[in-house]
Every structure is written in structure tokens, then in C-alpha cells.
Scaffold this motif. Structure first.
Motif, PDB file in Angstrom:
ATOM      1  N   VAL A  51      -8.219  20.364   4.423  1.00 59.21           N
ATOM      2  CA  VAL A  51      -9.049  19.970   5.562  1.00 59.21           C
ATOM      3  C   VAL A  51      -9.100  21.163   6.506  1.00 59.21           C
ATOM      4  O   VAL A  51      -8.060  21.649   6.963  1.00 59.21           O
ATOM      5  CB  VAL A  51      -8.497  18.727   6.268  1.00 59.21           C
ATOM      6  CG1 VAL A  51      -9.473  18.258   7.341  1.00 59.21           C
ATOM      7  CG2 VAL A  51      -8.243  17.612   5.272  1.00 59.21           C
ATOM      8  N   VAL A  65     -13.665  18.237   4.656  1.00 59.72           N
ATOM      9  CA  VAL A  65     -12.650  17.606   3.815  1.00 59.72           C
ATOM     10  C   VAL A  65     -12.959  18.011   2.383  1.00 59.72           C
ATOM     11  O   VAL A  65     -13.977  17.606   1.820  1.00 59.72           O
ATOM     12  CB  VAL A  65     -12.670  16.074   3.965  1.00 59.72           C
ATOM     13  CG1 VAL A  65     -11.634  15.428   3.054  1.00 59.72           C
ATOM     14  CG2 VAL A  65     -12.426  15.674   5.421  1.00 59.72           C
ATOM     15  N   VAL A  81      -8.973  19.152  13.065  1.00 62.21           N
ATOM     16  CA  VAL A  81      -8.015  18.704  12.052  1.00 62.21           C
ATOM     17  C   VAL A  81      -6.668  18.349  12.674  1.00 62.21           C
ATOM     18  O   VAL A  81      -6.153  19.066  13.539  1.00 62.21           O
ATOM     19  CB  VAL A  81      -7.816  19.794  10.990  1.00 62.21           C
ATOM     20  CG1 VAL A  81      -6.888  19.313   9.891  1.00 62.21           C
ATOM     21  CG2 VAL A  81      -9.161  20.216  10.418  1.00 62.21           C
ATOM     22  N   ALA A 136      -3.320  15.336   7.000  1.00 66.11           N
ATOM     23  CA  ALA A 136      -3.926  15.179   5.680  1.00 66.11           C
ATOM     24  C   ALA A 136      -2.841  14.852   4.661  1.00 66.11           C
ATOM     25  O   ALA A 136      -1.772  15.453   4.679  1.00 66.11           O
ATOM     26  CB  ALA A 136      -4.668  16.449   5.267  1.00 66.11           C
ATOM     27  N   TRP A 170      -6.887  11.466   5.847  1.00 63.43           N
ATOM     28  CA  TRP A 170      -6.857  12.516   6.864  1.00 63.43           C
ATOM     29  C   TRP A 170      -6.982  11.898   8.240  1.00 63.43           C
ATOM     30  O   TRP A 170      -7.352  10.723   8.394  1.00 63.43           O
ATOM     31  CB  TRP A 170      -8.024  13.506   6.658  1.00 63.43           C
ATOM     32  CG  TRP A 170      -9.354  12.823   6.743  1.00 63.43           C
ATOM     33  CD1 TRP A 170     -10.116  12.604   7.854  1.00 63.43           C
ATOM     34  CD2 TRP A 170     -10.041  12.178   5.671  1.00 63.43           C
ATOM     35  NE1 TRP A 170     -11.236  11.888   7.544  1.00 63.43           N
ATOM     36  CE2 TRP A 170     -11.215  11.612   6.199  1.00 63.43           C
ATOM     37  CE3 TRP A 170      -9.773  12.041   4.297  1.00 63.43           C
ATOM     38  CZ2 TRP A 170     -12.125  10.900   5.407  1.00 63.43           C
ATOM     39  CZ3 TRP A 170     -10.676  11.339   3.513  1.00 63.43           C
ATOM     40  CH2 TRP A 170     -11.843  10.784   4.072  1.00 63.43           C
TER      41      TRP A 170
END
Length: 336
Positions: free
Chosen positions: A101, A114, A133, A136, A147
Motif C-alpha cells: 500500500v 493498494v 496509508v 496493511a 488495509w
């Protein structure tokens, strides 16, 4: 130039040169981590046994790239890392599948990619979502990618933030962008609130049961979810970023020291007895931990300026934290 000014000039150049040499050596020392290039190192894949994968945080041209170190070299200062040509903000691996990610650079409002990887770290599927982000993970068989992205704010310690936690079923291609519409039950009663946030999903081996953090009205809760029935129930307060152990019996997580203390401490919960064991790591850990094995918890520990290290500590609360990989974050170990 007079003799006096010539002497001054030479002295200044010598001092300047010495300062530059000291600074350069300091920078070199910070980045002096043995690196194996793709050309010189034996080929490895996400199925190669005995490898710990992570995000490289050594400043330089390889910053942010996925890297790997042999498990039998963990904790050794001269461990040689293999660096791959793939940059991620969070990374996960399971059963030969990779999850990367990564936030797109210079894009506002922020968006992140992703990416699903094959065993050779080639991107085979990709989706772009709004946000920055945060977390994940993959289910143990690599069939479910999960995620967390920040869509408002960029830190769990902020007063105002919003997250989107999603699930990508790689077997059916079913894509759940957010869990916010998932029915949640507390004490057998349906819970409703406009401020619900989820983050830090971790799946069990059956690809059905999962755990996640729910935040609402200033409180965090551990939620046990049922992916097939698409519903969940709260289990415990003050639990964030859960990570299920390989044997599926315990949860490693971070928890607030107190309502007035903005730091987190690592703990492990026995899912059968609900007994909570504080771990020997006493520093502030803002990470979703990973498991090296059923006895050991790994995590990234920030040291500022984007740098971090991977540490490990016993899951039973004994011993002391120990450094596993310097200049690393987001550790991931495949369980075949």
C-alpha cells in the motif's frame, strides 16, 4: 592576497573540509547497512523460507523500498539485506502473496494504491483509494487483503481523524472499501453512532473471523467480525491495532496508558480467557504488531525523521525488547 589573509583563508578551508568530512562520515554511518543488489544476490521470492520482509527506512536511494533479511541473521548488525525495486508505505506477505500500500506522491487530496503482488513481487492487481496509508495485512492463506487509510488527519493521536478500513477478497474479487456500514452489536444490542471508525484488521485462518479496532465517542474497542455474515461484536475496551497470533489464540495490540497519556504500550490478550499481559517493551509503540512465531511479537519503533527499527519482544511478558533489524518498518513473515 596578503600573507595574513592567505593564512586565514587556508585555515578556514581546512576547518570547513574537516567539518564536511565529519558530516559525511556521520551520514555514511547512519546509512552503512550491508545491501545485496539484485545482480549479486541469490534470487528469492515471497515463498523463499527463512526470510523476514520489511520496508527499508535507511535514508538514501533505497528508502521506502521492500527489503528482506534472513531470519537467522536477525539481530546481527552486519546482516545483509536484499532490497527490491518496489516502494511501499506498508507491506504484508502471506502464502506467497504480497500486499503493498503506497501513497501517490504530490497528489492532493491524497490517494493511495493498494497493490497485490505475486511471489516475485510483480504487481498483478491494483486499486486506487482516497487517503494516506496507515495499516496493511493479509489473511494467513493470502486470499484476503486488508488495509487502513486516513482520510482526515494522519495520526491516531489527533483529536480529529477519520479512517477507511477495507477488505479485498482476492478469490472472488469482492471489494469492500470501508467497514463503516457493518452492523455492530454491544451486549447483544445493535450499536448506532455517526462517528464510528475502524482500523487495524487482522484475519483468522478460516477467512471468516477477523478482529479490528472500533472507535466511537472517544473510546476504542476490540471488535470480532464475521466476514461471511458481515457483522461484528465488541469484546474489550482500549484495544487498538490487533494482530492475531499464528495459532489463532491470542491478540497482540497497543493500548493507551491512560486517558490523559497519549502514549501506547504493547500487550497480548488471550482470546479464551480475556487475560491481558503487558509486554516488556516500555516505549511508545504506534504500530500494528506482527508475529515472528507463536512466542514472539515484532513491531516498528520510530526514531524520528522517517527512520524506524524493527524490534521484538516475548509474547508472555518476560525478557526485554531486542533489536531485530535497524532501519526497517512494517515487518512481515510468510506462514506457509
Amino acid at each position: 592576497m596578503s600573507g595574513r589573509w592567505l593564512v586565514v583563508f587556508v585555515v578556514m578551508m581546512v576547518v570547513s573540509g574537516a567539518g564536511y568530512t565529519w558530516h559525511a562520515r556521520k551520514l555514511h554511518a547512519r546509512a552503512a547497512v550491508p545491501v545485496a543488489s539484485a545482480a549479486s544476490a541469490p534470487a528469492i521470492s515471497l515463498r523463499t523460507p527463512g526470510q523476514l520482509f520489511f520496508r527499508n527506512t535507511v535514508h538514501g536511494s533505497d528508502f521506502g523500498r521492500v527489503a528482506a533479511v534472513p531470519i537467522d541473521q536477525l539481530g546481527q548488525p552486519n546482516a545483509s539485506r536484499r532490497v527490491f525495486d518496489l516502494s511501499c508505505d506498508r507491506f504484508a506477505v502471506a502464502a506467497g502473496v504480497g500486499l503493498c500500500v503506497a501513497q501517490q506522491a504530490a497528489v492532493l487530496p491524497p490517494v493511495s494504491d493498494v497493490r497485490i503482488l505475486d511471489q516475485d513481487l510483480h504487481v498483478v492487481r491494483e486499486r486506487t483509494l482516497p487517503g494516506t496509508v496507515s495499516r496493511a495485512k493479509l489473511s494467513p492463506d493470502g486470499k484476503l487483503a486488508v488495509w487502513t487509510l486516513f482520510v482526515i488527519g494522519d495520526d491516531y493521536s489527533e483529536d480529529r481523524f477519520s479512517t477507511r478500513a477495507g477488505i479485498w477478497n482476492l478469490a472472488t474479487d469482492e471489494f469492500t472499501k470501508t467497514l463503516e456500514d457493518m452492523p455492530i452489536f454491544t451486549n447483544a444490542k445493535r450499536y448506532f453512532s455517526a462517528d464510528v471508525n475502524f482500523w487495524g484488521i487482522t484475519f483468522a485462518a478460516d477467512d471468516t473471523h477477523f478482529y479490528a479496532t472500533l472507535s466511537s465517542k472517544g473510546q476504542t474497542h476490540l471488535v470480532q467480525g464475521d466476514y461471511r455474515r458481515y457483522r461484528g461484536r465488541t469484546l474489550e475496551e482500549n484495544v487498538e491495532c490487533p494482530s492475531l497470533s499464528p495459532d489463532g489464540k491470542r491478540i497482540a495490540f497497543k493500548r493507551r496508558v491512560s486517558p490523559d497519556d497519549p502514549t501506547w504500550r504493547l500487550s497480548v490478550m488471550d482470546l479464551g480467557t480475556r487475560e491481558i499481559t503487558p509486554l516488556a517493551e516500555t516505549r511508545n509503540v504506534d504500530d500494528q504488531a506482527a508475529w515472528l512465531d507463536d512466542r514472539t511479537v515484532m513491531y516498528g519503533l520510530s526514531r524520528g525523521n522517517g527512520e524506524s527499527d524493527v524490534w521484538a519482544v516475548a509474547a508472555d511478558g518476560s525478557g526485554a525488547a531486542r533489536l531485530m533489524v535497524a532501519g526497517a518498518a512494517s515487518p512481515a513473515l510468510a506462514y506457509e
